[in-house]
Design a protein around this motif. Sequence first.
Motif, PDB file in Angstrom:
ATOM      1  N   HIS A  96      18.709  -7.445  -5.123  1.00  0.00           N
ATOM      2  CA  HIS A  96      17.888  -6.073  -4.274  1.00  0.00           C
ATOM      3  C   HIS A  96      16.264  -6.976  -4.809  1.00  0.00           C
ATOM      4  O   HIS A  96      15.264  -6.869  -4.426  1.00  0.00           O
ATOM      5  CB  HIS A  96      18.099  -5.284  -5.690  1.00  0.00           C
ATOM      6  CG  HIS A  96      16.340  -4.103  -5.801  1.00  0.00           C
ATOM      7  ND1 HIS A  96      16.127  -3.233  -4.991  1.00  0.00           N
ATOM      8  CD2 HIS A  96      15.176  -4.074  -7.024  1.00  0.00           C
ATOM      9  CE1 HIS A  96      15.035  -3.014  -5.513  1.00  0.00           C
ATOM     10  NE2 HIS A  96      14.772  -3.230  -6.269  1.00  0.00           N
ATOM     11  N   THR A  97      15.789  -7.971  -5.606  1.00  0.00           N
ATOM     12  CA  THR A  97      15.307  -8.745  -6.423  1.00  0.00           C
ATOM     13  C   THR A  97      14.853  -8.991  -4.576  1.00  0.00           C
ATOM     14  O   THR A  97      13.869  -9.916  -4.732  1.00  0.00           O
ATOM     15  CB  THR A  97      15.029  -9.206  -7.486  1.00  0.00           C
ATOM     16  OG1 THR A  97      15.435  -8.103  -8.604  1.00  0.00           O
ATOM     17  CG2 THR A  97      14.226 -10.261  -7.563  1.00  0.00           C
ATOM     18  N   ARG A  98      15.531 -10.147  -4.375  1.00  0.00           N
ATOM     19  CA  ARG A  98      15.715 -11.175  -3.023  1.00  0.00           C
ATOM     20  C   ARG A  98      15.142 -10.108  -2.423  1.00  0.00           C
ATOM     21  O   ARG A  98      13.983 -10.704  -1.558  1.00  0.00           O
ATOM     22  CB  ARG A  98      16.965 -12.556  -3.495  1.00  0.00           C
ATOM     23  CG  ARG A  98      16.611 -12.842  -1.865  1.00  0.00           C
ATOM     24  CD  ARG A  98      15.775 -14.207  -2.132  1.00  0.00           C
ATOM     25  NE  ARG A  98      15.992 -15.250  -1.288  1.00  0.00           N
ATOM     26  CZ  ARG A  98      14.803 -14.990  -0.584  1.00  0.00           C
ATOM     27  NH1 ARG A  98      13.706 -14.798  -0.753  1.00  0.00           N
ATOM     28  NH2 ARG A  98      14.727 -15.847   0.958  1.00  0.00           N
ATOM     29  N   ALA A  99      15.380  -9.314  -1.946  1.00  0.00           N
ATOM     30  CA  ALA A  99      15.130  -8.932  -0.699  1.00  0.00           C
ATOM     31  C   ALA A  99      13.886  -7.936  -0.568  1.00  0.00           C
ATOM     32  O   ALA A  99      13.068  -8.408   0.111  1.00  0.00           O
ATOM     33  CB  ALA A  99      16.061  -7.249  -0.456  1.00  0.00           C
ATOM     34  N   ALA A 147      12.063   0.955  -9.984  1.00  0.00           N
ATOM     35  CA  ALA A 147      13.155   2.415  -9.440  1.00  0.00           C
ATOM     36  C   ALA A 147      14.075   2.556  -8.882  1.00  0.00           C
ATOM     37  O   ALA A 147      15.283   2.769 -10.228  1.00  0.00           O
ATOM     38  CB  ALA A 147      12.159   3.678  -8.681  1.00  0.00           C
ATOM     39  N   LEU A 148      14.396   1.452  -8.196  1.00  0.00           N
ATOM     40  CA  LEU A 148      15.677   1.307  -7.564  1.00  0.00           C
ATOM     41  C   LEU A 148      16.250   0.274  -8.517  1.00  0.00           C
ATOM     42  O   LEU A 148      17.610   0.267  -9.096  1.00  0.00           O
ATOM     43  CB  LEU A 148      16.117   0.954  -6.610  1.00  0.00           C
ATOM     44  CG  LEU A 148      15.998   1.955  -5.151  1.00  0.00           C
ATOM     45  CD1 LEU A 148      15.651   0.772  -3.346  1.00  0.00           C
ATOM     46  CD2 LEU A 148      16.653   2.913  -5.041  1.00  0.00           C
ATOM     47  N   ALA A 149      15.431  -0.882  -9.438  1.00  0.00           N
ATOM     48  CA  ALA A 149      15.829  -1.836 -10.140  1.00  0.00           C
ATOM     49  C   ALA A 149      16.756  -1.577 -11.278  1.00  0.00           C
ATOM     50  O   ALA A 149      17.428  -1.592 -12.460  1.00  0.00           O
ATOM     51  CB  ALA A 149      15.099  -2.767 -10.115  1.00  0.00           C
ATOM     52  N   THR A 150      16.584   0.111 -12.076  1.00  0.00           N
ATOM     53  CA  THR A 150      16.504   0.395 -13.359  1.00  0.00           C
ATOM     54  C   THR A 150      18.046   0.646 -13.163  1.00  0.00           C
ATOM     55  O   THR A 150      18.524   0.890 -14.315  1.00  0.00           O
ATOM     56  CB  THR A 150      15.914   1.494 -13.287  1.00  0.00           C
ATOM     57  OG1 THR A 150      15.713   2.519 -12.326  1.00  0.00           O
ATOM     58  CG2 THR A 150      13.769   1.178 -13.711  1.00  0.00           C
ATOM     59  N   ARG A 203       0.385  -0.982  -0.097  1.00  0.00           N
ATOM     60  CA  ARG A 203      -0.099   0.041   0.332  1.00  0.00           C
ATOM     61  C   ARG A 203       1.232   1.525  -0.138  1.00  0.00           C
ATOM     62  O   ARG A 203       0.829   2.270  -0.539  1.00  0.00           O
ATOM     63  CB  ARG A 203      -1.331  -0.046   1.538  1.00  0.00           C
ATOM     64  CG  ARG A 203      -2.188  -1.375   1.385  1.00  0.00           C
ATOM     65  CD  ARG A 203      -2.889  -0.992   2.281  1.00  0.00           C
ATOM     66  NE  ARG A 203      -4.100  -1.945   2.310  1.00  0.00           N
ATOM     67  CZ  ARG A 203      -5.249  -2.028   3.276  1.00  0.00           C
ATOM     68  NH1 ARG A 203      -4.892  -1.121   4.681  1.00  0.00           N
ATOM     69  NH2 ARG A 203      -5.961  -2.750   3.254  1.00  0.00           N
ATOM     70  N   LEU A 204       2.250   0.733   0.077  1.00  0.00           N
ATOM     71  CA  LEU A 204       2.977   3.016   0.274  1.00  0.00           C
ATOM     72  C   LEU A 204       4.078   2.761  -0.670  1.00  0.00           C
ATOM     73  O   LEU A 204       4.601   3.747  -0.582  1.00  0.00           O
ATOM     74  CB  LEU A 204       3.382   1.848   1.892  1.00  0.00           C
ATOM     75  CG  LEU A 204       3.192   2.419   3.532  1.00  0.00           C
ATOM     76  CD1 LEU A 204       3.941   2.543   4.655  1.00  0.00           C
ATOM     77  CD2 LEU A 204       2.582   3.599   3.821  1.00  0.00           C
ATOM     78  N   GLY A 205       3.507   1.491  -1.316  1.00  0.00           N
ATOM     79  CA  GLY A 205       4.569   1.849  -2.974  1.00  0.00           C
ATOM     80  C   GLY A 205       5.837   1.222  -3.012  1.00  0.00           C
ATOM     81  O   GLY A 205       6.764   0.767  -3.942  1.00  0.00           O
ATOM     82  N   ILE A 206       5.674  -0.067  -2.564  1.00  0.00           N
ATOM     83  CA  ILE A 206       7.537  -1.309  -2.594  1.00  0.00           C
ATOM     84  C   ILE A 206       7.668  -1.077  -3.893  1.00  0.00           C
ATOM     85  O   ILE A 206       8.501  -1.649  -4.010  1.00  0.00           O
ATOM     86  CB  ILE A 206       7.517  -1.776  -1.073  1.00  0.00           C
ATOM     87  CG1 ILE A 206       8.280  -2.511  -1.374  1.00  0.00           C
ATOM     88  CG2 ILE A 206       6.233  -3.196  -1.023  1.00  0.00           C
ATOM     89  CD1 ILE A 206       9.021  -3.258  -0.185  1.00  0.00           C
ATOM     90  N   SER A 207       6.326  -1.524  -4.449  1.00  0.00           N
ATOM     91  CA  SER A 207       6.213  -2.185  -5.864  1.00  0.00           C
ATOM     92  C   SER A 207       7.211  -0.985  -7.450  1.00  0.00           C
ATOM     93  O   SER A 207       8.281  -1.174  -7.544  1.00  0.00           O
ATOM     94  CB  SER A 207       4.899  -3.081  -6.691  1.00  0.00           C
ATOM     95  OG  SER A 207       4.617  -4.070  -5.675  1.00  0.00           O
ATOM     96  N   GLN A 208       6.529  -0.598  -6.474  1.00  0.00           N
ATOM     97  CA  GLN A 208       6.934   0.821  -7.374  1.00  0.00           C
ATOM     98  C   GLN A 208       8.833   1.643  -6.958  1.00  0.00           C
ATOM     99  O   GLN A 208       9.784   1.828  -7.889  1.00  0.00           O
ATOM    100  CB  GLN A 208       6.122   2.580  -7.574  1.00  0.00           C
ATOM    101  CG  GLN A 208       4.916   2.018  -8.010  1.00  0.00           C
ATOM    102  CD  GLN A 208       3.990   1.580  -6.969  1.00  0.00           C
ATOM    103  OE1 GLN A 208       4.531   0.964  -5.884  1.00  0.00           O
ATOM    104  NE2 GLN A 208       2.353   1.539  -7.181  1.00  0.00           N
ATOM    105  N   ARG A 209       8.851   1.459  -6.212  1.00  0.00           N
ATOM    106  CA  ARG A 209      10.514   1.734  -5.601  1.00  0.00           C
ATOM    107  C   ARG A 209      11.085   0.921  -5.606  1.00  0.00           C
ATOM    108  O   ARG A 209      11.875   1.124  -6.429  1.00  0.00           O
ATOM    109  CB  ARG A 209      10.175   2.175  -4.304  1.00  0.00           C
ATOM    110  CG  ARG A 209      11.139   2.397  -3.317  1.00  0.00           C
ATOM    111  CD  ARG A 209      11.535   3.759  -4.021  1.00  0.00           C
ATOM    112  NE  ARG A 209      13.025   3.738  -3.119  1.00  0.00           N
ATOM    113  CZ  ARG A 209      14.041   5.003  -3.644  1.00  0.00           C
ATOM    114  NH1 ARG A 209      14.009   6.071  -5.194  1.00  0.00           N
ATOM    115  NH2 ARG A 209      15.241   5.006  -3.344  1.00  0.00           N
ATOM    116  N   ALA A 210      10.877  -0.730  -5.379  1.00  0.00           N
ATOM    117  CA  ALA A 210      12.151  -1.841  -5.929  1.00  0.00           C
ATOM    118  C   ALA A 210      11.639  -1.288  -7.505  1.00  0.00           C
ATOM    119  O   ALA A 210      12.981  -1.572  -8.032  1.00  0.00           O
ATOM    120  CB  ALA A 210      11.067  -2.677  -5.919  1.00  0.00           C
TER     121      ALA A 210
END
Length: 364
Positions: free
Chosen positions: A321-324, A308-311, A299-306
Amino acid sequence: MTALAHILARRIAQTGPISLADYMAECLLHPEHGYYTTRDPLGAAGDFTTAPEISQMFGELLGLCLAQNWLDQGAPASFVLAELGPGRGTLMADILRATKAVPGLHRAMQVHLVEASPTLRKRQKDKLSGYEVTWCDSISDLPDAPLWLIANEFFDALPIRQFTRKGNGWAETQVGLKDGKLALGLSAPAPLSSLSSRLTDTKEGDVVEICPAAAPIIAEMSQRITAHGGAAILIDYGDWHSLGDTFQALEAHQMVDPLARPGQADLTTHVDFKALSDAARAANAAASKMIPQGMLLARLGISQRAEALATKLSGKALETHTRAFERLTSPEEMGTLFKALAIAPSTNLIPSGFDPEFSAGTNT
């Protein structure tokens, strides 16, 4: 036997069996041989790893959640930003980094860390060297001011008393001696007023755990939040109601016998979130619904943050990162084992990501 085991064995031989709460308190916080007073238990070289050590996303999202709630409550010109049991300071460091761009927040905040371990205080000072931080021994030492507070894996380490139902009475788990070694046993059963309500939802032989230290801490933070404003986010492993034996020990990331090496292993239990919610409402604060950690982070947006960091990542760094992300959110890992609860002055001021459960001071 460890040095602390010898101390405890002598004490028990002289005065009789001790409660599980006394045993946990000695093992975790003995001034010379206590687990938390003698070491940094976190990370690969330690005994366990917490969410902030897994990924920066955890602290970033929770920090922004607290910052938004500060804005929702009128952005008080002076407030306390506090953490209970801050580990290495990683969570607070991520919160402070993520909220640096929130207008006026850092100028208004007073950072306080409630930490009992001298060893961990040193790690926190290093991690937060760029910030002005005050350390406290107890939540009661915090200033009287609006309070935004976070506690991640704090309540699971508080000492508990454990009881087994025997008829309409309860036998308490105790630590005694058998053949010169520490051993668990049960006291004679007796009625217990604090567990009278559990006679309706338990049967013969069921185990119930209570944490005497939790309610006063929740009451203190709730009274401050109700009086001055603010909010608290509590994240831990546990469930809505205590039922079953959850007393456990971890050493080198493995489950071990909790009596085998006193002072050398981390002792924890599952948190009873209903007890935390009840204590908050008794102090006239509002409590949210308990929700799984994975749901809150989603709900706080972890998918979007993940994403953004993955790029910016590739190879081994991207795999880590994916495992985390999976560890924090997957139902098979921390996503459902860990739960979250929020406390606020009223239901309409519950932090983002949470759903109001109760009106302040009521049971409905």
